[in-house]
Design a protein around this motif. Sequence first.
Motif, PDB file in Angstrom:
ATOM      1  N   SER A 219       0.863  -1.173   0.000  1.00  0.00           N
ATOM      2  CA  SER A 219       0.000   0.000   0.000  1.00  0.00           C
ATOM      3  C   SER A 219       0.900   1.224   0.000  1.00  0.00           C
ATOM      4  O   SER A 219       1.708   1.400   0.914  1.00  0.00           O
ATOM      5  CB  SER A 219      -0.888  -0.009   1.245  1.00  0.00           C
ATOM      6  OG  SER A 219      -1.620   1.175   1.328  1.00  0.00           O
ATOM      7  N   ILE A 220       0.800   2.052  -1.027  1.00  0.00           N
ATOM      8  CA  ILE A 220       1.650   3.232  -1.127  1.00  0.00           C
ATOM      9  C   ILE A 220       1.202   4.251  -0.083  1.00  0.00           C
ATOM     10  O   ILE A 220       0.037   4.605  -0.002  1.00  0.00           O
ATOM     11  CB  ILE A 220       1.593   3.836  -2.539  1.00  0.00           C
ATOM     12  CG1 ILE A 220       2.165   2.828  -3.539  1.00  0.00           C
ATOM     13  CG2 ILE A 220       2.354   5.158  -2.600  1.00  0.00           C
ATOM     14  CD1 ILE A 220       1.981   3.208  -4.980  1.00  0.00           C
ATOM     15  N   THR A 221       2.152   4.695   0.725  1.00  0.00           N
ATOM     16  CA  THR A 221       1.830   5.634   1.798  1.00  0.00           C
ATOM     17  C   THR A 221       2.304   7.045   1.503  1.00  0.00           C
ATOM     18  O   THR A 221       1.792   7.988   2.079  1.00  0.00           O
ATOM     19  CB  THR A 221       2.453   5.176   3.129  1.00  0.00           C
ATOM     20  OG1 THR A 221       3.862   5.033   2.963  1.00  0.00           O
ATOM     21  CG2 THR A 221       1.851   3.859   3.577  1.00  0.00           C
ATOM     22  N   GLU A 222       3.277   7.189   0.587  1.00  0.00           N
ATOM     23  CA  GLU A 222       3.826   8.509   0.307  1.00  0.00           C
ATOM     24  C   GLU A 222       4.544   8.481  -1.027  1.00  0.00           C
ATOM     25  O   GLU A 222       5.175   7.499  -1.389  1.00  0.00           O
ATOM     26  CB  GLU A 222       4.813   8.877   1.431  1.00  0.00           C
ATOM     27  CG  GLU A 222       5.548  10.179   1.263  1.00  0.00           C
ATOM     28  CD  GLU A 222       6.937   9.998   0.646  1.00  0.00           C
ATOM     29  OE1 GLU A 222       7.383  10.932  -0.016  1.00  0.00           O
ATOM     30  OE2 GLU A 222       7.533   8.943   0.815  1.00  0.00           O
ATOM     31  N   ALA A 223       4.395   9.551  -1.783  1.00  0.00           N
ATOM     32  CA  ALA A 223       5.140   9.701  -3.033  1.00  0.00           C
ATOM     33  C   ALA A 223       5.461  11.171  -3.215  1.00  0.00           C
ATOM     34  O   ALA A 223       4.617  12.038  -2.978  1.00  0.00           O
ATOM     35  CB  ALA A 223       4.338   9.185  -4.221  1.00  0.00           C
ATOM     36  N   TYR A 224       6.684  11.469  -3.615  1.00  0.00           N
ATOM     37  CA  TYR A 224       7.115  12.838  -3.833  1.00  0.00           C
ATOM     38  C   TYR A 224       7.831  12.898  -5.168  1.00  0.00           C
ATOM     39  O   TYR A 224       8.713  12.092  -5.448  1.00  0.00           O
ATOM     40  CB  TYR A 224       8.063  13.286  -2.708  1.00  0.00           C
ATOM     41  CG  TYR A 224       8.704  14.616  -2.995  1.00  0.00           C
ATOM     42  CD1 TYR A 224       7.986  15.790  -2.861  1.00  0.00           C
ATOM     43  CD2 TYR A 224      10.016  14.692  -3.438  1.00  0.00           C
ATOM     44  CE1 TYR A 224       8.561  17.013  -3.148  1.00  0.00           C
ATOM     45  CE2 TYR A 224      10.602  15.899  -3.727  1.00  0.00           C
ATOM     46  CZ  TYR A 224       9.873  17.061  -3.576  1.00  0.00           C
ATOM     47  OH  TYR A 224      10.447  18.270  -3.867  1.00  0.00           O
ATOM     48  N   ALA A 225       7.456  13.849  -5.995  1.00  0.00           N
ATOM     49  CA  ALA A 225       8.098  14.023  -7.301  1.00  0.00           C
ATOM     50  C   ALA A 225       8.750  15.396  -7.338  1.00  0.00           C
ATOM     51  O   ALA A 225       8.076  16.414  -7.332  1.00  0.00           O
ATOM     52  CB  ALA A 225       7.077  13.885  -8.416  1.00  0.00           C
ATOM     53  N   GLY A 226      10.061  15.406  -7.355  1.00  0.00           N
ATOM     54  CA  GLY A 226      10.846  16.620  -7.544  1.00  0.00           C
ATOM     55  C   GLY A 226      11.728  16.350  -8.747  1.00  0.00           C
ATOM     56  O   GLY A 226      11.238  16.065  -9.833  1.00  0.00           O
ATOM     57  N   ASN A 227      13.036  16.413  -8.555  1.00  0.00           N
ATOM     58  CA  ASN A 227      13.959  16.013  -9.618  1.00  0.00           C
ATOM     59  C   ASN A 227      13.887  14.514  -9.847  1.00  0.00           C
ATOM     60  O   ASN A 227      14.146  14.028 -10.936  1.00  0.00           O
ATOM     61  CB  ASN A 227      15.390  16.411  -9.271  1.00  0.00           C
ATOM     62  CG  ASN A 227      15.583  17.914  -9.332  1.00  0.00           C
ATOM     63  OD1 ASN A 227      14.836  18.610 -10.014  1.00  0.00           O
ATOM     64  ND2 ASN A 227      16.547  18.417  -8.581  1.00  0.00           N
ATOM     65  N   GLN A 228      13.564  13.780  -8.795  1.00  0.00           N
ATOM     66  CA  GLN A 228      13.357  12.339  -8.860  1.00  0.00           C
ATOM     67  C   GLN A 228      12.088  12.010  -8.097  1.00  0.00           C
ATOM     68  O   GLN A 228      11.578  12.827  -7.338  1.00  0.00           O
ATOM     69  CB  GLN A 228      14.539  11.582  -8.234  1.00  0.00           C
ATOM     70  CG  GLN A 228      15.796  11.639  -9.059  1.00  0.00           C
ATOM     71  CD  GLN A 228      16.838  10.686  -8.510  1.00  0.00           C
ATOM     72  OE1 GLN A 228      16.918  10.455  -7.327  1.00  0.00           O
ATOM     73  NE2 GLN A 228      17.634  10.125  -9.415  1.00  0.00           N
ATOM     74  N   VAL A 229      11.594  10.805  -8.286  1.00  0.00           N
ATOM     75  CA  VAL A 229      10.410  10.351  -7.563  1.00  0.00           C
ATOM     76  C   VAL A 229      10.865   9.496  -6.396  1.00  0.00           C
ATOM     77  O   VAL A 229      11.655   8.568  -6.555  1.00  0.00           O
ATOM     78  CB  VAL A 229       9.471   9.535  -8.483  1.00  0.00           C
ATOM     79  CG1 VAL A 229       8.312   8.958  -7.691  1.00  0.00           C
ATOM     80  CG2 VAL A 229       8.972  10.391  -9.612  1.00  0.00           C
ATOM     81  N   HIS A 230      10.366   9.827  -5.218  1.00  0.00           N
ATOM     82  CA  HIS A 230      10.628   9.028  -4.009  1.00  0.00           C
ATOM     83  C   HIS A 230       9.284   8.481  -3.562  1.00  0.00           C
ATOM     84  O   HIS A 230       8.341   9.233  -3.370  1.00  0.00           O
ATOM     85  CB  HIS A 230      11.250   9.875  -2.914  1.00  0.00           C
ATOM     86  CG  HIS A 230      11.423   9.129  -1.629  1.00  0.00           C
ATOM     87  ND1 HIS A 230      12.486   8.276  -1.420  1.00  0.00           N
ATOM     88  CD2 HIS A 230      10.663   9.068  -0.513  1.00  0.00           C
ATOM     89  CE1 HIS A 230      12.368   7.740  -0.223  1.00  0.00           C
ATOM     90  NE2 HIS A 230      11.264   8.216   0.350  1.00  0.00           N
ATOM     91  N   MET A 231       9.195   7.160  -3.405  1.00  0.00           N
ATOM     92  CA  MET A 231       7.937   6.525  -3.009  1.00  0.00           C
ATOM     93  C   MET A 231       8.184   5.597  -1.825  1.00  0.00           C
ATOM     94  O   MET A 231       9.189   4.905  -1.773  1.00  0.00           O
ATOM     95  CB  MET A 231       7.386   5.717  -4.192  1.00  0.00           C
ATOM     96  CG  MET A 231       6.006   5.165  -3.981  1.00  0.00           C
ATOM     97  SD  MET A 231       5.387   4.314  -5.472  1.00  0.00           S
ATOM     98  CE  MET A 231       4.993   5.708  -6.514  1.00  0.00           C
ATOM     99  N   THR A 232       7.250   5.629  -0.893  1.00  0.00           N
ATOM    100  CA  THR A 232       7.290   4.760   0.282  1.00  0.00           C
ATOM    101  C   THR A 232       6.015   3.941   0.312  1.00  0.00           C
ATOM    102  O   THR A 232       4.938   4.465   0.021  1.00  0.00           O
ATOM    103  CB  THR A 232       7.398   5.591   1.574  1.00  0.00           C
ATOM    104  OG1 THR A 232       8.525   6.458   1.486  1.00  0.00           O
ATOM    105  CG2 THR A 232       7.532   4.710   2.792  1.00  0.00           C
TER     106      THR A 232
END
Length: 69
Positions: free
Chosen positions: A51-64
């Motif tokens: 279950s994806i709890t967090e995703a951040y897209a800046g220069n790269q995508v970070h997903m938890t």
Amino acid sequence: MKNIKTFVVVAALALISSSSFAQTVTATVSTLDGAEAQIAAKAKLAGAGYSITEAYAGNQVHMTARLTK
């Protein structure tokens, strides 16, 4: 008094069993699809769902994501 003791024991066992399966995985790549693919691969190796709890897209995508059994 017996009901209170029973409740405490059941609550403690519920916390132990829930926390024993909780595991968090992360992925950092250049696209959302790539991040989710990495999360899915890690979940498959662990024999779990996710279950994806967090995703951040800046220069790269970070997903938890949290793995679930």
